[in-house]
Design an enzyme around this catalytic site. Structure first.
Site, PDB file in Angstrom:
ATOM      1  CB  SER A   1       7.711  -4.555 -15.672  1.00  0.00           C
ATOM      2  OG  SER A   1       6.294  -4.544 -16.057  1.00  0.00           O
TER       3      SER A   1
ATOM      4  CB  SER B   1       3.943  -4.176 -18.455  1.00  0.00           C
ATOM      5  OG  SER B   1       3.221  -4.214 -17.321  1.00  0.00           O
TER       6      SER B   1
ATOM      7  CE  LYS C   1       0.779   1.800  -9.838  1.00  0.00           C
ATOM      8  NZ  LYS C   1       0.023   0.513  -9.427  1.00  0.00           N
TER       9      LYS C   1
ATOM     10  CG  ASN D   1      -2.799   1.714 -13.458  1.00  0.00           C
ATOM     11  OD1 ASN D   1      -3.662   2.409 -14.273  1.00  0.00           O
ATOM     12  ND2 ASN D   1      -2.530   0.415 -13.427  1.00  0.00           N
TER      13      ASN D   1
ATOM     14  N   GLY E   1      -0.893   0.870  -2.053  1.00  0.00           N
ATOM     15  CA  GLY E   1      -1.449   1.143  -3.403  1.00  0.00           C
ATOM     16  C   GLY E   1      -2.418   0.277  -3.959  1.00  0.00           C
TER      17      GLY E   1
ATOM     18  NE  ARG F   1       2.602  -3.163   9.295  1.00  0.00           N
ATOM     19  CZ  ARG F   1       3.957  -3.507   8.595  1.00  0.00           C
ATOM     20  NH1 ARG F   1       4.208  -4.505   9.341  1.00  0.00           N
ATOM     21  NH2 ARG F   1       4.403  -3.053   7.705  1.00  0.00           N
TER      22      ARG F   1
ATOM     23  CE1 TYR G   1       2.632 -12.015 -10.176  1.00  0.00           C
ATOM     24  CE2 TYR G   1       1.081 -10.521  -9.355  1.00  0.00           C
ATOM     25  CZ  TYR G   1       1.959 -10.366  -9.922  1.00  0.00           C
ATOM     26  OH  TYR G   1       2.908  -9.493 -10.214  1.00  0.00           O
TER      27      TYR G   1
HETATM   28  P1  NAP Z   1       2.420  -1.278  -0.764  1.00  0.00           P
HETATM   29  O1  NAP Z   1       1.794  -0.139  -1.521  1.00  0.00           O
HETATM   30  O2  NAP Z   1       3.657  -1.420  -0.429  1.00  0.00           O
HETATM   31  O3  NAP Z   1       1.229  -1.656   0.543  1.00  0.00           O
HETATM   32  C1  NAP Z   1       1.459  -2.970   1.270  1.00  0.00           C
HETATM   33  C2  NAP Z   1       0.442  -2.850   2.508  1.00  0.00           C
HETATM   34  O4  NAP Z   1       0.789  -4.241   3.158  1.00  0.00           O
HETATM   35  C3  NAP Z   1       0.488  -1.747   3.559  1.00  0.00           C
HETATM   36  O5  NAP Z   1      -0.699  -1.225   3.754  1.00  0.00           O
HETATM   37  C4  NAP Z   1       1.497  -2.495   4.474  1.00  0.00           C
HETATM   38  O6  NAP Z   1       1.165  -1.776   5.772  1.00  0.00           O
HETATM   39  C5  NAP Z   1       0.723  -3.921   4.467  1.00  0.00           C
HETATM   40  N1  NAP Z   1       1.694  -4.928   5.139  1.00  0.00           N
HETATM   41  C6  NAP Z   1       2.988  -4.936   4.763  1.00  0.00           C
HETATM   42  N2  NAP Z   1       3.412  -5.918   5.951  1.00  0.00           N
HETATM   43  C7  NAP Z   1       2.529  -6.145   6.727  1.00  0.00           C
HETATM   44  C8  NAP Z   1       2.430  -7.045   7.919  1.00  0.00           C
HETATM   45  N3  NAP Z   1       3.434  -7.761   8.454  1.00  0.00           N
HETATM   46  N4  NAP Z   1       1.059  -6.798   8.830  1.00  0.00           N
HETATM   47  C9  NAP Z   1       0.223  -6.160   8.138  1.00  0.00           C
HETATM   48  N5  NAP Z   1       0.272  -5.623   6.979  1.00  0.00           N
HETATM   49  C10 NAP Z   1       1.189  -5.308   6.461  1.00  0.00           C
HETATM   50  O7  NAP Z   1       2.185  -2.569  -1.763  1.00  0.00           O
HETATM   51  P2  NAP Z   1       0.913  -2.600  -2.815  1.00  0.00           P
HETATM   52  O8  NAP Z   1       1.577  -2.200  -4.281  1.00  0.00           O
HETATM   53  O9  NAP Z   1      -0.294  -2.266  -2.328  1.00  0.00           O
HETATM   54  O10 NAP Z   1       1.005  -4.368  -3.180  1.00  0.00           O
HETATM   55  C11 NAP Z   1       0.584  -5.266  -2.025  1.00  0.00           C
HETATM   56  C12 NAP Z   1       0.711  -6.672  -2.525  1.00  0.00           C
HETATM   57  O11 NAP Z   1      -0.339  -6.763  -3.621  1.00  0.00           O
HETATM   58  C13 NAP Z   1       1.746  -6.991  -3.017  1.00  0.00           C
HETATM   59  O12 NAP Z   1       2.129  -8.423  -2.689  1.00  0.00           O
HETATM   60  C14 NAP Z   1       1.799  -7.065  -4.267  1.00  0.00           C
HETATM   61  O13 NAP Z   1       2.710  -8.074  -5.266  1.00  0.00           O
HETATM   62  C15 NAP Z   1       0.403  -7.389  -4.429  1.00  0.00           C
HETATM   63  N6  NAP Z   1      -0.013  -6.655  -5.887  1.00  0.00           N
HETATM   64  C16 NAP Z   1      -1.079  -7.454  -6.753  1.00  0.00           C
HETATM   65  C17 NAP Z   1      -1.578  -6.943  -7.963  1.00  0.00           C
HETATM   66  C18 NAP Z   1      -2.279  -7.771  -8.844  1.00  0.00           C
HETATM   67  O14 NAP Z   1      -2.337  -7.318  -9.998  1.00  0.00           O
HETATM   68  N7  NAP Z   1      -2.374  -8.896  -8.595  1.00  0.00           N
HETATM   69  C19 NAP Z   1      -1.310  -5.597  -8.094  1.00  0.00           C
HETATM   70  C20 NAP Z   1      -0.660  -4.787  -7.196  1.00  0.00           C
HETATM   71  C21 NAP Z   1      -0.131  -5.335  -6.113  1.00  0.00           C
HETATM   72  P3  NAP Z   1       1.939  -0.493   6.342  1.00  0.00           P
HETATM   73  O15 NAP Z   1       1.579   0.747   5.575  1.00  0.00           O
HETATM   74  O16 NAP Z   1       1.604  -0.707   7.927  1.00  0.00           O
HETATM   75  O17 NAP Z   1       3.385  -0.985   5.931  1.00  0.00           O
END
Ligand code: NAP
Length: 289
Positions: free
Chosen positions: A22, A24, A73, A94, A136, A158, A235
């Site tokens: 992290s 943070s 969370k 969070n 999330g 999906r 990012y």
């Molecule tokens: P998560 O809870 O695991 O959710 C991932 C999502 O992506 C789910 O809806 C998943 O669908 C979908 N997904 C994964 N592979 C896929 C594919 N091949 N085709 C279509 N959908 C797909 O993860 P998260 O915490 O939400 O994070 C998601 C992304 O956001 C990550 O890359 C993370 O690094 C980024 N993020 C950025 C920030 C920021 O502050 N910038 C904060 C949080 C997260 P299924 O449910 O069908 O598996």
């Protein structure tokens, strides 16, 4: 971190598992150092079964507050005394503020996202957006965008066992805000194209395109058009394939770095009442992103 830890230094921390990667602690300790605030921020690897014991310990020691990351969370929701409207809608916490034993649960990812959109000069209030993914981060974005007055959110995800949960989530948020939220199949390119033509912003909140899978993209470039703004909350890499292809077409694009910085800044303000010096922190720790 305050350079001198004294008998009065208050504890801030991150709970989750894993936490070693992290950023943070770097962000919050540097912000405290820059502003001369007497807090120290640590990261503790805590699994879900140990969360309530960890929280009891933090209360006993009068920690000022803490962040929660995966997988805690949702479990934190039932351990606070009060939830902000966004945390209640998202059923996700969070950030916790501890006011002498009274715990308030916040969710700051969506606030960070909305601030990053506004910073990029994109106006989405009263307008329609397309959101790819339903995990999330997508959930937090959806709740805050709905609360802030986005008129419609088209979630594309999906088809999977979790589909019905997303439909139930969308209908719950729609019924408690003035935002229309639909859930649609990400494989349906025709519908995606139609929804994009009515949207001002496309948000990728899936993992698709995240390092090391940098050649992947969640949708075909032919669905994009120049007037559409495109953000990828990933990012790393700094510019995903989606953002590269959107830039080629002439779309305004931005990545998830400022969402990350601003969600931290919001937590920091909850605990300290001070504005995090975001630019100094970006330059010190995230200059390559
Ligand atoms: P998560 O809870 O695991 O959710 C991932 C999502 O992506 C789910 O809806 C998943 O669908 C979908 N997904 C994964 N592979 C896929 C594919 N091949 N085709 C279509 N959908 C797909 O993860 P998260 O915490 O939400 O994070 C998601 C992304 O956001 C990550 O890359 C993370 O690094 C980024 N993020 C950025 C920030 C920021 O502050 N910038 C904060 C949080 C997260 P299924 O449910 O069908 O598996």
């Amino acid at each position: 971190m305050n350079t001198t830890i004294s008998g009065k230094t208050r504890l801030l921390c991150l709970l989750g598992s894993p936490v070693a990667h992290s950023k943070s602690p770097l962000m919050h300790n540097e912000a405290c150092r820059l502003l001369g605030l007497d807090y120290a921020y640590l990261a503790f690897d805590v699994k879900e079964a140990a969360l309530s014991a960890a929280v009891a310990g933090l209360k006993t020691m009068n920690a000022r507050g803490w962040n929660l990351t995966m997988p805690l969370k949702t479990a934190m929701v039932s351990l606070v005394d009060e939830l902000t409207p966004a945390a209640k809608l998202a059923q996700s916490v969070n950030t916790v503020i501890n006011d002498n034993g009274h715990l308030v649960g916040h969710t700051t990812d969506g606030i960070g996202f909305m601030r990053s959109v506004s910073d990029a000069g994109v106006s989405i209030i009263g307008k329609e957006i397309v959101l790819l993914g339903a995990g999330g981060a997508a959930t937090a974005i959806c709740v805050q965008a709905a609360l802030d007055g986005v008129s419609a959110i088209r979630i594309f995800r999906r088809k999977s066992a979790a589909w019905n949960d997303t439909v139930a989530f969308a209908s719950r948020i729609s019924s408690q805000t003035s935002c229309e939220i639909t859930v649609e199949d990400i494989a349906d390119s025709r519908l995606l194209s139609k929804r994009l033509s009515n949207a001002v912003l496309l948000v990728n909140a899936t993992n698709v395109g995240m390092s090391p899978n940098i050649d992947a993209t969640p949708l075909d470039q032919s669905l994009l058009y120049p007037e559409l703004a495109v953000t990828d909350i990933i990012y790393n890499p700094k510019q995903t394939r989606l953002l590269m292809e959107a830039s080629e077409i002439g779309c305004k694009t931005f990545n998830g770095l400022y969402m990350l910085l601003y969600q931290g800044a919001e937590s920091f303000q909850c605990w300290t009442g001070e504005e995090m010096p975001v630019e100094q922190i970006r330059i010190k720790f995230f200059n390559s992103l």
